[in-house]
Design an enzyme around this catalytic site. Structure first.
Site, PDB file in Angstrom:
ATOM      1  N   PHE A  22       3.938  -0.401   4.835  1.00  0.00           N
ATOM      2  CA  PHE A  22       2.681  -0.049   4.181  1.00  0.00           C
ATOM      3  C   PHE A  22       2.261   1.315   4.712  1.00  0.00           C
ATOM      4  CE2 PHE A  22       1.662  -3.361   7.419  1.00  0.00           C
ATOM      5  CZ  PHE A  22       1.015  -2.584   8.360  1.00  0.00           C
ATOM      6  N   SER A  23       1.370   1.973   4.001  1.00  0.00           N
ATOM      7  CA  SER A  23       1.174   3.415   4.191  1.00  0.00           C
ATOM      8  C   SER A  23       0.211   3.784   5.309  1.00  0.00           C
ATOM      9  CB  SER A  23       0.694   4.047   2.876  1.00  0.00           C
ATOM     10  OG  SER A  23       1.656   3.867   1.860  1.00  0.00           O
ATOM     11  N   THR A  24      -0.820   2.988   5.531  1.00  0.00           N
ATOM     12  CA  THR A  24      -1.852   3.376   6.487  1.00  0.00           C
ATOM     13  C   THR A  24      -2.047   2.304   7.550  1.00  0.00           C
ATOM     14  OG1 THR A  24      -3.655   2.373   5.195  1.00  0.00           O
ATOM     15  CG2 THR A  24      -3.042   4.652   4.662  1.00  0.00           C
TER      16      THR A  24
END
Length: 206
Positions: A22-24
């Site tokens: 996931f990105s953050t």
């Protein structure tokens, strides 16, 4: 001897490895990690795969928009593990969806996927239960569906960049909805539709 013959008739169990991204860092507080793990465990159990729970590959808080996960992250580590013989050829790589692997433009995303499949790895997208292999892609047996999904990755990647900018500026998207909501709508619109004409990208010849 009879037991040995019986055992020889049984095909070896195919190993599976999960790739979670996931990105953050903020997404760690949400449901993304639990959901991706559960999807991998469920698929492996229903298809008789041996899911390696000790060797998993996780890019938690790493964006795939510029391909850093494929060049310096755990996706790159997975490819090295296959090349070094740690991950057996013929194994399955379980991912929630193709955009976990790449949110780059279409050609770069396609090259990333093929670089994994060329190692003898089957990529499984868990949300649609599809298997992607080198034979299917190179021979064009299901090329339209693969490219259609990659187009969704490209569009979602572009919307994610817009979403990031608008969230940073504290703005809301047009029409009363956030850009994140539009990403979800865009992905839903990109569900595989075999009846639609799709341009075929020919496999590069070495």
């Amino acid at each position: 001897p009879g037991g040995d013959l019986l055992g020889a008739d049984m095909p070896p169990t195919v190993r599976a490895y999960s790739y979670i991204r996931f990105s953050t860092p903020e997404q760690r507080k949400g449901d993304s990690l639990r959901r991706q793990i559960a999807l991998a465990e469920d698929y492996a159990g229903r298809h008789g795969l041996e899911l390696d729970t000790e060797l998993s590959f996780e890019d938690l808080g790493k964006s795939a928009f510029k391909g850093l996960n494929a060049s310096t992250g755990q996706l790159a580590a997975f490819r090295r593990a296959v090349e070094d013989g740690i991950v057996p050829v013929g194994s399955h790589l379980l991912v929630e969806s193709l955009d976990r692997i790449s949110r780059q433009d279409l050609l770069d995303a396609f090259d990333t996927l093929r670089s994994i499949m060329r190692l003898g790895i089957t990529i499984v997208t868990l949300t649609d239960q599809r298997q992607h292999t080198e034979d299917v892609v190179v021979c064009g047996l299901d090329m339209a569906a693969v490219e259609h999904l990659l187009q969704c990755v490209q569009r979602a990647g572009a919307d994610v960049a817009i979403d990031h900018t608008q969230r940073t500026e504290g703005q809301r998207g047009e029409g009363g909805g956030t850009a994140r909501g539009r990403v979800g709508a865009q992905v839903r619109r990109c569900a595989p539709a075999r009846s639609e004409p799709v341009a075929i990208v020919p496999a590069r010849r070495s």
